[in-house]
Design a protein around this motif. Structure first.
Motif, short mmCIF file in Angstrom:
data_model
loop_
_atom_site.label_atom_id
_atom_site.label_comp_id
_atom_site.label_asym_id
_atom_site.label_seq_id
_atom_site.Cartn_x
_atom_site.Cartn_y
_atom_site.Cartn_z
N LEU C 70 7.96 -17.07 4.15
CA LEU C 70 7.42 -16.49 2.86
C LEU C 70 6.75 -15.28 3.51
O LEU C 70 6.73 -14.24 3.29
N VAL C 71 5.82 -15.60 4.47
CA VAL C 71 4.86 -14.56 5.05
C VAL C 71 5.58 -13.58 5.67
O VAL C 71 5.59 -12.26 5.60
N TRP C 72 6.80 -14.01 6.60
CA TRP C 72 7.56 -13.23 7.40
C TRP C 72 8.55 -12.00 6.24
O TRP C 72 8.66 -10.94 6.57
N ILE C 73 8.85 -12.87 5.15
CA ILE C 73 9.88 -11.92 4.19
C ILE C 73 8.74 -10.95 3.46
O ILE C 73 9.39 -9.84 3.53
N LEU C 74 7.61 -11.36 3.36
CA LEU C 74 6.77 -10.40 2.62
C LEU C 74 6.15 -9.18 3.47
O LEU C 74 6.24 -8.08 3.01
N VAL C 75 5.99 -9.75 4.81
CA VAL C 75 5.63 -8.53 5.56
C VAL C 75 6.95 -7.54 5.87
O VAL C 75 6.69 -6.39 6.12
N LEU C 76 8.12 -8.31 6.04
CA LEU C 76 9.31 -7.35 6.23
C LEU C 76 9.48 -6.24 5.14
O LEU C 76 9.77 -5.37 5.38
N LEU C 77 9.00 -7.01 3.79
CA LEU C 77 9.48 -5.95 2.84
C LEU C 77 8.42 -4.90 2.71
O LEU C 77 8.51 -3.59 2.73
N ALA C 78 7.00 -5.31 2.98
CA ALA C 78 5.92 -4.18 3.10
C ALA C 78 6.12 -3.24 4.14
O ALA C 78 5.99 -2.17 3.99
N ALA C 79 6.62 -3.69 5.24
CA ALA C 79 7.02 -2.87 6.29
C ALA C 79 7.85 -1.86 6.17
O ALA C 79 7.79 -0.64 6.40
N ALA C 80 9.02 -2.40 5.27
CA ALA C 80 10.10 -1.42 5.06
C ALA C 80 9.69 -0.31 4.12
O ALA C 80 9.87 0.94 4.28
N THR C 81 8.79 -1.03 3.19
CA THR C 81 8.28 0.28 2.09
C THR C 81 7.53 1.24 2.90
O THR C 81 7.68 2.34 2.51
N GLY C 82 6.71 0.77 3.52
CA GLY C 82 5.61 1.34 4.19
C GLY C 82 6.12 2.57 5.17
O GLY C 82 5.90 3.64 5.03
N ALA C 83 7.43 2.03 5.84
CA ALA C 83 7.82 2.86 7.07
C ALA C 83 8.50 4.21 6.19
O ALA C 83 8.45 5.41 6.48
N SER C 84 9.43 3.60 5.10
CA SER C 84 9.84 4.54 4.25
C SER C 84 9.10 5.29 3.58
O SER C 84 9.52 6.80 3.73
N LEU C 85 8.04 5.09 3.18
CA LEU C 85 6.90 6.21 2.57
C LEU C 85 6.55 7.12 3.48
O LEU C 85 6.30 8.38 3.40
N ILE C 86 6.29 6.61 4.78
CA ILE C 86 5.57 7.40 5.87
C ILE C 86 6.99 8.52 6.16
O ILE C 86 6.52 9.88 6.08
N ALA C 87 7.97 8.02 6.49
CA ALA C 87 8.96 8.93 6.69
C ALA C 87 9.29 10.03 5.68
O ALA C 87 9.38 11.14 6.09
N GLN C 88 9.42 9.65 4.38
CA GLN C 88 9.61 10.42 3.52
C GLN C 88 8.71 11.61 3.26
O GLN C 88 9.01 12.73 3.05
N THR C 89 7.47 11.01 3.36
CA THR C 89 6.30 12.15 3.33
C THR C 89 6.40 13.00 4.29
O THR C 89 6.11 14.40 4.16
#
Lengths: 487, 98, 102, 312
Positions: C70-89
Motif C-alpha cells: 500500500l505504501v508503494w502504491i500510494l507513493v507511486l500515485l503521489a509521485a506521478a501526480t507531483g511530477a505531472s504538476l511540476i511538468a505542466q507548470t
C-alpha cells in the motif's frame, strides 16, 4: 478547599472568550459578566486564603505532584488577580467608548483577544508548575500580539512583530531553564523543586536562563527595547492592559521564583545583579521618558523605570532585616502602578480622542473641557511619583524603610533619586495643563464613560494608600514564599 | 549516543540563535526561531532518553510545544503578510528612540 | 545467523538503493527540469518498490507485506501526480524542453 | 548504528545552514521542510515515535505549507534576496556584530551543554509505569497529555484557537479561493485519496490510547486532507450559516474538554479528575472532539484569514 474557585477564575474568561468568538454573546456583556463571576470567585478565594492561608493548593486532574500539576494561591496572588480583573473590566468599559470613535475596524476581534489575555494572566497567577507557566506565557504573548496589531498603523505592526520575536525568544530561554531543572530533579512543581534544589552548575545556568527569559518579558534595562513602541503604538485600552498588568504578571512570576525556588541563590551576586538591572532601568527609562514628545510614549517609558524600581526588592531581600516590609512594599508598588498606569494611558487616550494627537508641545494649554481627565492624570502621576498619601507612596515608603532597616544604604539612595527622576518626567506631562490657555477647541467630545473610567482608576491608585493598613493585614505578617511541597 | 545528540542540539542552537539575531529578513527570523525551538526540544527528548527507564513526560511536553510552536508560527506569518502589505518591506526598521 | 529471507531481503534493498542512486545522479546531472523529474520518478519509484519488497520478504508476515505494498502504491500515485504538476507548470511558464545542440 | 546518527546529524546541520543562509527563500523553505522530516527520523532514533508523528505532520508538513503559502502571498521579487544586504556586509561594524553574536551563541550553547552533561536525569518513567493502569489508556504519552497533565493540553488547544482568532483579526481572505489548475490529475488523485485520509485520521485517533497517535496527528492528517481539497479546487461556497457552524467546530474541542472537566467537578470528583472506570471513554470523547477541532483549526491557520463571505 473549594475546588471551584480556581476553575472559575481561569476558565470563566476563557469560556467567555470562546462564546464571544462563536458570536453567542456580545463582547461587552461577556466582559462584564466575567468581571461579576470573578468578583464572586475572588471574594471566596480571599476569605479562604485569610482563613486557611497562607497558601492554598489544588490538583487539577487529581494526581499528586511529581506526576500531576498544581495551582497555588496566596494573598499576593489574590490581590494580583483582583488588580487584573479591575484593569480588565475598566479597560473593557473604556474600549466601549474608545473603539467606535478611534478604531471601529478592531471591534470585531477585540473582545475575544481581550478575554483570552485575561484568561492567560489568571492562569499564570495561579500556576505552580513550571511547564504550565510556559504554555500560559505563550497564550498571553499571542493574545498580546493580536491586541497590539489591531491598530492598523505600520508602526504598531512593526512593534507587534518585534514584540512577537522578542517575547517568543524569551519563552524559549525560559523553557531551556525549565528543561535543565527537570533534567536535574525530574520535577516541575516550584515548591517541590525548592525543597531539593542546591548549588550546582546546572541549577545556576537554569536560574540564569529563566531569569533572562522573564527579564525580557518584563522589559528591564538591557532587554527593554521592545516595550516603548509596543505599548506606545498599540490602541489605548491595549496599552493600558499591557503596561499595567501583562508586564506585572511577568514580574510576578519572576518574583515568585526568586523569593521561592531560587531563594537559596539570591544572597550575594544574584541580588546585586537584579538590583543593578533595576537601577539601570530606573535611570534609562526615566531619562528616555524625559526626552519623549508624546504623552503615550512618556507613560510607556515610565513602565520600564517603575518596574526597575520594583526590582530593588531583591537586593533589599538579600540585605535581610525587614523581609516582610520589602515584600509589602513590592506588592503595593505593583498594585498602585497597575491602576495608575492604566489611568495615565486612559487619560492619554481621552486627549487623543479630543485633539486627534497627544504630542505635549502641541496640546493646547489649560484644561479646557477636559478638567476631569487632567485631574485623573494628576492623581495617577502623583501615585507613580510616590507622593503621599497615594498607593505609590506607601509602596515606595515600605521599600525604603526595609532598605534602611537592612542597612542597604546604597539602594536607599537609588530609591530616593529614582523618585525624583519620576517626578521630573511626570511633571513634563502635567505641565501642559497649567500652561497659559490658548483658545483651541476639542475636535471631538470625549464619551463620558471614558472619563469616568480614567478617574476611577486614578482614584483607585490613590485609595490604595488609604487602604494600606487593611491591605497589609490581609497580606499577613509572615513571609512564606512557597506552599508545602507535598500539598 | 545521547551525548552526540546533545552536541548536535547545541550546534543547531548556536546556528539558529546567530541567524535569529543577525538576519534582517523576517521570514528567515521566523524560520530561525522555529529551528531554535526544535533544538530545545531535541535537548528535552535526549534528556528523556538519558533517564532510566525512558521518561515519556518530556515527550508529552514536546508534543505540546510543537503544537504551540505551529500556532505561534502561523500568527507570525499572518502578521508578516499584514506588515508587508502595509509597509512593503520584510524587515524591521530600528527604533529611533533607542 | 542469516536466513534465506534475510539474504534475499538485503539483496533487494541494495538493488533498490542502487536505483535511488541512479535517480539522484540523474537529478543532479540531467540538463533540464523535464529530464530531471523523469529520472526521479522512474528510478526512485522502482527503487522504493524494491526496498519495500525486500522489507516485506524480511518481515515474513503477510499483513506487513500488504501494508508495504500500500505504501508503494500510494507513493507511486503521489509521485506521478507531483511530477505531472511540476511538468505542466513548467510547460505553462514556457520552459522549453532541452534539445541536443548540433 | 553510530554511523547512521553521524550522517543524520551532519545532514541536519547542513540543512539548518541552508535554510538560514541561502539567498533563495524558496530553497530555504524547502531545506526547512527537509530539516523537519529528518528531525522526525531523529525522534525515532531517540525512541519518541509520538513526537516523530507530530513532527512529520505538524512540525514539518504543516509549517512548511504555511511558509509556502506565505511566500505565495508575497511578490516574486521578495523570494530572492541576499541574506545580508551588500551595503551592510561592507559596512564598518558588520564583522564585529556578526562576531559578537557568534560568540554569544557559542557561549550560550556551551554553557547549556556543560550543565546538561552533569544532570542526574532521574526522570519519572518508573513512577509513570506504576500509575499507568489507573489512567485508562495504555500509551504513556497519551496518558500524560490527557490525564496526568491534562491542564497543559487544555491550554494548548486554547493557544491553537487563539492563533486562529489572531490570524482572523489580521484580515480576511477572498472566498471562494480561485485557482487555475495546471493539471486535471490533481483533482482526480485527491478524490481517490480523501477516503484514505479520513481512514488514517480515524485510525490514528483510535490507536492513540495504546500506541503512538492521538488527537494531534489525527487532526493534522484531517487538515492535510482539507488543504489538498482546497488546492485541487474543491471549495464550498460559504454562507453565513456555514460560518456559524465553522466557529462552533473550531471551538468544540476546547469546549468539550472544559465541560468534561467542569461536569466532573460538579459530580464531586474534582476538576478533570476522571473516575477510573470511565477514564478510557472520557479520554476518547475528548480526543474525538479535539481531533475534529484541531483539523479545522490547522486548516484555518493555513487559509490564513477570516473567509470573507461578502466578496464572492
Amino acid at each position: 478547599m473549594a475546588d471551584w474557585i480556581p476553575v472559575v477564575i481561569i476558565f470563566m474568561p476563557l469560556l467567555a472568550a470562546v462564546l464571544v468568538f462563536t458570536q453567542t454573546v456580545r463582547g461587552v456583556a461577556a466582559t462584564l459578566a466575567t468581571g461579576g463571576f470573578l468578583l464572586i470567585g475572588l471574594v471566596a478565594l480571599g476569605s479562604e486564603v485569610s482563613g486557611q492561608g497562607p497558601w492554598l493548593t489544588w490538583q487539577p486532574g487529581g494526581w499528586p505532584v511529581p506526576l500531576g500539576l498544581r495551582w497555588q494561591a496566596d494573598s499576593f496572588s489574590v490581590v494580583m488577580l483582583a488588580m487584573v480583573s479591575l484593569v480588565a473590566v475598566s479597560g473593557g468599559l473604556f474600549a466601549t467608548g474608545f473603539l467606535p470613535t478611534a478604531l471601529p475596524s478592531a471591534e470585531r476581534h477585540f473582545w475575544t483577544l481581550w478575554l483570552f489575555t485575561w484568561a492567560a494572566m489568571n492562569s499564570l497567577l495561579l500556576a505552580a508548575d513550571l511547564f504550565n507557566i510556559y504554555v500560559g506565557l505563550e497564550l498571553m504573548a499571542l493574545a498580546a500580539v493580536g491586541l497590539i496589531s489591531l491598530s492598523r498603523e505600520t508602526e504598531a505592526l512593526q512593534a507587534a512583530m518585534r514584540y512577537f520575536l522578542v517575547t517568543l525568544f524569551g519563552s524559549m530561554l525560559y523553557l531551556m531553564g525549565v528543561a535543565l531543572l527537570y533534567g536535574q530533579y525530574g520535577m516541575l512543581d516550584q515548591a517541590a523543586l525548592a525543597a531539593v534544589i542546591e548549588h550546582g552548575l546546572a541549577n545556576v545556568v537554569a536560574a540564569v536562563l529563566i531569569t533572562l527569559g522573564l527579564l525580557i518579558k518584563t522589559a528591564l534595562f538591557p532587554v527593554h527595547f521592545w516595550l516603548p513602541s509596543a505599548h506606545g503604538k498599540a490602541p489605548v485600552p491595549v496599552s493600558a492592559l499591557l503596561s499595567a498588568v501583562v508586564v506585572a504578571v511577568c514580574f510576578f512570576i519572576m518574583y515568585r521564583l526568586w523569593s521561592g525556588l531560587f531563594f537559596v541563590f539570591l544572597a550575594d551576586q544574584p541580588a546585586m545583579v537584579l538590583g543593578v538591572v533595576g537601577l539601570a532601568s530606573i535611570f534609562w527609562g526615566g531619562l528616555q521618558a524625559l526626552r519623549q514628545q508624546s504623552l503615550k510614549m512618556i507613560v510607556a517609558y515610565s513602565t520600564i523605570a517603575q518596574f526597575g524600581y520594583v526590582m530593588l526588592v531583591f537586593p533589599v531581600f538579600a540585605a535581610g532585616g525587614a523581609t516582610v516590609l520589602a515584600w509589602h512594599g513590592a506588592v503595593m508598588l505593583v498594585l498602585a502602578h497597575g491602576l495608575a498606569k492604566a489611568s495615565l494611558f486612559f487619560a492619554a487616550g481621552c486627549l487623543h480622542i479630543a485633539y486627534d494627537h497627544d504630542r505635549i508641545r502641541e496640546l493646547p494649554g489649560g484644561v479646557g473641557r477636559l478638567g476631569w481627565v487632567w485631574l485623573a492624570f494628576a492623581l495617577a502621576a502623583a501615585s507613580i511619583v510616590g507622593l503621599p498619601p497615594s498607593g505609590g507612596f506607601v509602596g515606595k515608603w515600605r521599600l525604603l524603610q526595609a532598605a534602611v532597616l537592612g542597612e542597604a544604604w546604597f539602594w536607599a539612595v537609588v530609591m530616593v533619586l529614582g523618585a525624583l527622576l519620576t517626578g521630573a518626567y511626570m511633571y513634563r506631562g502635567l505641565e501642559t495643563a497649567w500652561r497659559p490657555a490658548a483658545p483651541a477647541e476639542a475636535v471631538r467630545t470625549v464619551p463620558g464613560i471614558m472619563v469616568a473610567v480614567t478617574l476611577f482608576c486614578a482614584v483607585g491608585a490613590v485609595a490604595i494608600g488609604f487602604l494600606a493598613v487593611p491591605l497589609e493585614s490581609f497580606l499577613g505578617r509572615t513571609f512564606e514564599p512557597l506552599p508545602i511541597a507535598g500539598g | 549516543m545521547t551525548a552526540f545528540y546533545l552536541i548536535l542540539a547545541g550546534v543547531i542552537l548556536a546556528m539558529a540563535f546567530h541567524a535569529l539575531m543577525t538576519r534582517p529578513n523576517l521570514l528567515r527570523k521566523l524560520m530561525a526561531l522555529n529551528i531554535f525551538t526544535s533544538a530545545v526540544f531535541l535537548f528535552l527528548v535526549t534528556l528523556a532518553r538519558m533517564a532510566e527507564p525512558l521518561d515519556p513526560i518530556p515527550h508529552a511536553m514536546v508534543l505540546t510545544g510543537i503544537v504551540v510552536t505551529v500556532s505561534t508560527t502561523a500568527v507570525g506569518l499572518a502578521l508578516l503578510v499584514r506588515l508587508y502589505r502595509r509597509s512593503g518591506s520584510l524587515t524591521l526598521q530600528s527604533t529611533d528612540d533607542d | 545467523m542469516m536466513g534465506a529471507a534475510d539474504i534475499a531481503g538485503a539483496v533487494l534493498a541494495v538493488a533498490g538503493v542502487l536505483f535511488f542512486l541512479a535517480g539522484t545522479l540523474g537529478l543532479l546531472r540531467f540538463p533540464d527540469i523535464y529530464t530531471r523529474i523523469h529520472a526521479l520518478t522512474k528510478a526512485d519509484n522502482l527503487g522504493l518498490g524494491l526496498i519495500c519488497l525486500g522489507a516485506a520478504v524480511q518481515s515474513g508476515s503477510l499483513m506487513t507485506a500488504l501494508k508495504l505494498l500500500l505504501v508503494w502504491i500510494l507513493v507511486l500515485l503521489a509521485a506521478a501526480t507531483g511530477a505531472s504538476l511540476i511538468a505542466q507548470t513548467a510547460h505553462r511558464r514556457g520552459i522549453r524542453p532541452w534539445a541536443r545542440q548540433e | 548504528m553510530a554511523v547512521f546518527d553521524l550522517i543524520l546529524g551532519l545532514l541536519l546541520v547542513v540543512l539548518v545552514w541552508k535554510s538560514l543562509s541561502v539567498s533563495d527563500l524558496f530553497g530555504a523553505v524547502i531545506s526547512f521542510m527537509a530539516f523537519g522530516l529528518l528531525m522526525a527520523v531523529a525522534w525515532v532514533r531517540l525512541e519518541a515515535p509520538d513526537i516523530a508523528l507530530a513532527e512529520a505532520a505538524i512540525g514539518s508538513g504543516l509549517t512548511g505549507a504555511l511558509l509556502f503559502s506565505t511566500l505565495g502571498r508575497l511578490p516574486h521579487s521578495e523570494a530572492r534576496q541576499p541574506v545580508v544586504s551588500r551595503t551592510v556586509r561592507n559596512g564598518p561594524g558588520y564583522w564585529m556584530t556578526t562576531g559578537f553574536w557568534w560568540v554569544l551563541a557559542i557561549l550560550l550553547s556551551i554553557a547549556f551543554l556543560f550543565s546538561l552533561l552533569d544532570l542526574q536525569t532521574p526522570g519519572l518513567g518508573g513512577l509513570l509505569q506504576e500509575r499507568l493502569p489507573e489512567s485508562g489508556v495504555l500509551n504513556p504519552v497519551t496518558a500524560v497529555l490527557l490525564n496526568f497533565r491534562s491542564l497543559d493540553t487544555v491550554m494548548e488547544i486554547a493557544v491553537l484557537l487563539l492563533a486562529v482568532v489572531v490570524a482572523w483579526s489580521m484580515g480576511t481572505v477572498v472566498w471562494p479561493v480561485k485557482r487555475t489548475l495546471p493539471s486535471p490529475l490533481l483533482p482526480g488523485f485527491v478524490r481517490l485519496l480523501t477516503p484514505f485520509f479520513l481512514l488514517v485520521s480515524f485510525s490514528l485517533l483510535w490507536r492513540g490510547s495504546h500506541a503512538p497517535g492521538g488527537a494531534f496527528p489525527s487532526g493534522a492528517v484531517l487538515a492535510a486532507a482539507g488543504i489538498l481539497l482546497l488546492l485541487a479546487g474543491k471549495t464550498t461556497r460559504i454562507c453565513p450559516r456555514f460560518m456559524f457552524w465553522l466557529r462552533w467546530i473550531l471551538a468544540v474541542g476546547l469546549l468539550v474538554f472544559v465541560f468534561a472537566g467542569v461536569s466532573l467537578m460538579v459530580a464531586g470528583y474534582g476538576f478533570l479528575v476522571y473516575p477510573e472506570q470511565w477514564a478510557g471513554a472520557l479520554i476518547l470523547l475528548i480526543e474525538v472532539s479535539a481531533g475534529v477541532s484541531i483539523g479545522a483549526m490547522l486548516m484555518a491557520l493555513y487559509i490564513g484569514g477570516e473567509p470573507d463571505i461578502h466578496s464572492a
